[in-house]
Write a protein that holds these residues in place. Structure first.
Motif, PDB file in Angstrom:
ATOM      1  N   VAL A 239     131.364 -63.710  67.610  1.00  0.00           N
ATOM      2  CA  VAL A 239     130.197 -64.005  68.441  1.00  0.00           C
ATOM      3  C   VAL A 239     130.616 -64.882  69.623  1.00  0.00           C
ATOM      4  N   THR A 240     130.428 -64.387  70.835  1.00  0.00           N
ATOM      5  CA  THR A 240     130.636 -65.185  72.035  1.00  0.00           C
ATOM      6  C   THR A 240     129.282 -65.691  72.499  1.00  0.00           C
ATOM      7  N   VAL A 241     129.146 -67.013  72.573  1.00  0.00           N
ATOM      8  CA  VAL A 241     127.878 -67.635  72.947  1.00  0.00           C
ATOM      9  C   VAL A 241     127.929 -67.993  74.424  1.00  0.00           C
ATOM     10  N   TYR A 242     126.921 -67.545  75.185  1.00  0.00           N
ATOM     11  CA  TYR A 242     126.878 -67.746  76.628  1.00  0.00           C
ATOM     12  C   TYR A 242     125.745 -68.695  77.014  1.00  0.00           C
ATOM     13  N   PRO A 243     125.945 -69.535  78.046  1.00  0.00           N
ATOM     14  CA  PRO A 243     124.847 -70.368  78.560  1.00  0.00           C
ATOM     15  C   PRO A 243     123.679 -69.521  79.043  1.00  0.00           C
ATOM     16  N   TYR A 244     122.514 -70.122  79.073  1.00  0.00           N
ATOM     17  CA  TYR A 244     121.275 -69.405  79.388  1.00  0.00           C
ATOM     18  C   TYR A 244     121.309 -68.728  80.761  1.00  0.00           C
ATOM     19  N   ASN A 245     122.040 -69.309  81.721  1.00  0.00           N
ATOM     20  CA  ASN A 245     122.033 -68.812  83.097  1.00  0.00           C
ATOM     21  C   ASN A 245     123.190 -67.866  83.400  1.00  0.00           C
ATOM     22  N   THR A 246     123.809 -67.323  82.362  1.00  0.00           N
ATOM     23  CA  THR A 246     124.887 -66.358  82.554  1.00  0.00           C
ATOM     24  C   THR A 246     124.319 -65.036  83.076  1.00  0.00           C
ATOM     25  N   GLY A 247     124.963 -64.476  84.074  1.00  0.00           N
ATOM     26  CA  GLY A 247     124.506 -63.219  84.636  1.00  0.00           C
ATOM     27  C   GLY A 247     124.759 -62.053  83.689  1.00  0.00           C
ATOM     28  N   ALA A 248     123.900 -61.048  83.765  1.00  0.00           N
ATOM     29  CA  ALA A 248     124.055 -59.865  82.914  1.00  0.00           C
ATOM     30  C   ALA A 248     125.393 -59.178  83.168  1.00  0.00           C
ATOM     31  N   GLU A 249     125.843 -59.212  84.417  1.00  0.00           N
ATOM     32  CA  GLU A 249     127.116 -58.563  84.755  1.00  0.00           C
ATOM     33  C   GLU A 249     128.274 -59.163  83.976  1.00  0.00           C
ATOM     34  N   ILE A 251     128.152 -60.732  81.061  1.00  0.00           N
ATOM     35  CA  ILE A 251     128.023 -60.379  79.646  1.00  0.00           C
ATOM     36  C   ILE A 251     128.466 -58.946  79.411  1.00  0.00           C
ATOM     37  N   LEU A 252     127.989 -58.035  80.243  1.00  0.00           N
ATOM     38  CA  LEU A 252     128.318 -56.615  80.062  1.00  0.00           C
ATOM     39  C   LEU A 252     129.780 -56.324  80.351  1.00  0.00           C
ATOM     40  N   ALA A 253     130.395 -57.121  81.240  1.00  0.00           N
ATOM     41  CA  ALA A 253     131.803 -56.925  81.575  1.00  0.00           C
ATOM     42  C   ALA A 253     132.721 -57.190  80.392  1.00  0.00           C
ATOM     43  N   ALA A 254     132.237 -57.960  79.419  1.00  0.00           N
ATOM     44  CA  ALA A 254     133.025 -58.255  78.220  1.00  0.00           C
ATOM     45  C   ALA A 254     132.947 -57.122  77.195  1.00  0.00           C
ATOM     46  N   HIS A 255     132.144 -56.101  77.486  1.00  0.00           N
ATOM     47  CA  HIS A 255     131.987 -54.920  76.623  1.00  0.00           C
ATOM     48  C   HIS A 255     131.623 -55.286  75.179  1.00  0.00           C
ATOM     49  N   PRO A 256     130.537 -56.050  74.995  1.00  0.00           N
ATOM     50  CA  PRO A 256     130.109 -56.372  73.627  1.00  0.00           C
ATOM     51  C   PRO A 256     129.553 -55.147  72.925  1.00  0.00           C
ATOM     52  N   ASP A 257     129.669 -55.138  71.600  1.00  0.00           N
ATOM     53  CA  ASP A 257     129.051 -54.067  70.813  1.00  0.00           C
ATOM     54  C   ASP A 257     127.549 -54.259  70.705  1.00  0.00           C
ATOM     55  N   GLY A 258     127.105 -55.509  70.839  1.00  0.00           N
ATOM     56  CA  GLY A 258     125.686 -55.815  70.779  1.00  0.00           C
ATOM     57  C   GLY A 258     125.397 -57.130  71.471  1.00  0.00           C
ATOM     58  N   ILE A 259     124.139 -57.323  71.825  1.00  0.00           N
ATOM     59  CA  ILE A 259     123.704 -58.544  72.514  1.00  0.00           C
ATOM     60  C   ILE A 259     122.560 -59.160  71.731  1.00  0.00           C
ATOM     61  N   LYS A 269     107.394 -67.856  80.599  1.00  0.00           N
ATOM     62  CA  LYS A 269     107.210 -67.523  82.013  1.00  0.00           C
ATOM     63  C   LYS A 269     107.905 -68.504  82.945  1.00  0.00           C
ATOM     64  N   ASP A 270     108.366 -69.630  82.412  1.00  0.00           N
ATOM     65  CA  ASP A 270     109.146 -70.573  83.217  1.00  0.00           C
ATOM     66  C   ASP A 270     110.569 -70.087  83.438  1.00  0.00           C
ATOM     67  N   CYS A 271     110.974 -69.031  82.719  1.00  0.00           N
ATOM     68  CA  CYS A 271     112.369 -68.558  82.748  1.00  0.00           C
ATOM     69  C   CYS A 271     112.517 -67.323  83.627  1.00  0.00           C
ATOM     70  N   GLN A 272     112.013 -67.377  84.848  1.00  0.00           N
ATOM     71  CA  GLN A 272     111.993 -66.196  85.707  1.00  0.00           C
ATOM     72  C   GLN A 272     113.392 -65.675  86.026  1.00  0.00           C
ATOM     73  N   ASP A 273     114.342 -66.564  86.266  1.00  0.00           N
ATOM     74  CA  ASP A 273     115.706 -66.122  86.566  1.00  0.00           C
ATOM     75  C   ASP A 273     116.341 -65.435  85.363  1.00  0.00           C
ATOM     76  N   VAL A 274     116.068 -65.973  84.171  1.00  0.00           N
ATOM     77  CA  VAL A 274     116.602 -65.366  82.954  1.00  0.00           C
ATOM     78  C   VAL A 274     115.967 -63.994  82.735  1.00  0.00           C
ATOM     79  N   ILE A 275     114.672 -63.880  82.990  1.00  0.00           N
ATOM     80  CA  ILE A 275     113.962 -62.613  82.805  1.00  0.00           C
ATOM     81  C   ILE A 275     114.595 -61.511  83.652  1.00  0.00           C
ATOM     82  N   LYS A 276     115.012 -61.838  84.882  1.00  0.00           N
ATOM     83  CA  LYS A 276     115.659 -60.842  85.740  1.00  0.00           C
ATOM     84  C   LYS A 276     116.962 -60.331  85.123  1.00  0.00           C
ATOM     85  N   GLU A 277     117.723 -61.247  84.507  1.00  0.00           N
ATOM     86  CA  GLU A 277     118.983 -60.844  83.883  1.00  0.00           C
ATOM     87  C   GLU A 277     118.726 -60.053  82.595  1.00  0.00           C
TER      88      GLU A 277
END
Length: 405
Positions: A239-249, A251-259, A269-277
């Motif tokens: 399990v690789t644990v990422y900070p909340y503000n990590t971009g989707a790119e 995460i996906l670049a690491a080729h995980p089997d699951g997220i 609703k306060d997490c608008q930047d996270v929602i975009k990712e």
């Protein structure tokens, strides 16, 4: 013991005794109905920005066991109890709750009528409150501050600051893997404690099928409890644990089997930047399993809505019904917001679980996607283990493309 006061924004005042740090705090007041497991409750990052009233009348009788901590510190702004046990009696005890509160400078109050407080919150809804030991307080001034108080920025506060790895292990305990480079390590924590706390042996190993061995999981830490990563690692996943503000790119670049999208505090609703990712993760073909706040963020990312509940679900005795099978499970829960299924597009997702008590949504299955999300806590610390098999179903989804394979 010094006198203390709990003042609610409706003007109600409770008088009790100060426990923990001698300082004033303003926070959102919530209650938890769990009868045991207060260590796990107090170290759950989802309680950031809240002060927790435990409805069970006696808290602290078995002290604090560091192995049971869900993170490396206490997260609630304050604690409220009917009676704090003066004696901590358990062979696993590392410190008393009073010592625990002092260590993290957390104020609290005991000796108030917690049943009355709970009734007020149930009837009027969750509200802000102030814990103070100032006997010369101005009620009007404090109520003005309470009405102005809002909880913000709590996901950033609780998330890890850099990514780290929790490796799957064949050496297991009932708390998950012994090894791994997690951000919180109980043995290292014990070594750093002041005082002579005896080092204790690990609890006996459990035999568990390592059905996730070799799989890589990316866990987005929105305030993740330690046992989420441990539950996956205990099944063999790395399990690789990422900070909340990590971009989707990234995460996906690491080729995980699951997220995995974790639990966490505050208004989704306060997490608008996270929602975009999260939307970008949704659009990928990677299997996703989400818990609590992660469940809400996935719903918001796909066009659904959330709203604040009157007083939320917090405890270890909440019945949830799986709609596909009709089976009812007892679950651990901690949330004040819920997905609004009235605004759910059936072409995107359909309800998977419902709360038996009030009919609110407890999970979603996404149409045409390997995405499954739940509002409750299958890692359940503290709480019943009824739904722990959802981690095995997530592994099935990664390996076989079906959550129920």
């Amino acid at each position: 013991m010094k006198k203390a006061f709990l003042i609610l924004e409706d003007g109600t005042v409770f008088t009790g005794r100060r426990i923990g740090a001698d300082r004033e705090v303003i926070s959102e007041i919530v209650f938890n109905t769990t009868m045991a497991g207060y260590t796990e409750v107090y170290t759950d990052p989802s309680y950031a920005g809240q002060a927790v009233c435990m409805t069970y009348p006696l808290i602290g009788n078995y002290g604090v066991c560091i192995d049971d901590m869900e993170s490396d510190r206490i997260w609630p702004d304050g604690v409220i109890v009917r009676e704090l046990s003066a004696v901590a009696s358990n062979f696993r005890c590392d410190m008393t709750i009073q010592e625990f509160l002092d260590k993290y400078d957390i104020p609290g109050i005991e000796g108030i009528d917690t049943r009355k407080l709970t009734r007020i919150l149930r009837e009027k809804g969750t509200m802000n409150g102030c814990i103070t030991s100032d006997e010369n307080y101005s009620l009007d001034e404090i109520i003005g501050r309470l009405k102005a108080y809002t909880t913000a920025g709590v996901v950033k506060k609780v998330s890890c600051k850099e990514k780290y790895l929790v490796k799957g292990s064949e050496s297991l305990t009932d708390n998950g893997p012994i090894s791994g480079s997690a951000s919180f390590n109980a043995e290292n924590y014990k070594a750093d404690l002041a005082g002579d706390h005896t080092k204790r042996e690990r609890r006996p190993s459990l035999v568990r099928e390592l059905n996730g061995k070799g799989l890589k999981v990316a866990l987005l830490d929105l305030g993740a409890k330690k046992n989420i990563a441990d539950s996956l690692a205990a099944r063999g996943c790395d399990v690789t644990v990422y900070p909340y503000n990590t971009g989707a790119e990234e995460i996906l670049a690491a080729h995980p089997d699951g997220i995995m999208l974790s639990n966490g505090p505050g208004d989704p609703k306060d997490c608008q930047d996270v929602i975009k990712e999260v939307r970008k993760l949704y659009e990928s073909d990677v299997p996703i399993f989400a818990i609590c706040l992660g469940h809400q963020l996935m719903a918001l990312a796909t066009g659904a809505d959330t709203h604040k509940m009157k007083y939320g679900h917090r405890g270890g005795n909440h019945p949830v019904k799986e709609l596909a099978t009709g089976q009812v499970y007892i679950s651990s829960q901690n949330h004040g917001y819920v997905v609004d299924t009235d605004k759910l597009d059936p072409a995107v997702a359909e309800p998977a679980f419902v709360n038996v008590n009030d009919g609110t949504n407890e999970g979603l299955k996404y149409t045409g996607k390997n995405i499954y999300t739940v509002q409750f806590h299958p890692e359940a610390c503290a709480g019943p283990q009824d739904t722990a098999t959802l981690f095995d179903k997530f592994i099935n989804m990664m390996k076989k493309g079906s959550f129920n394979a």
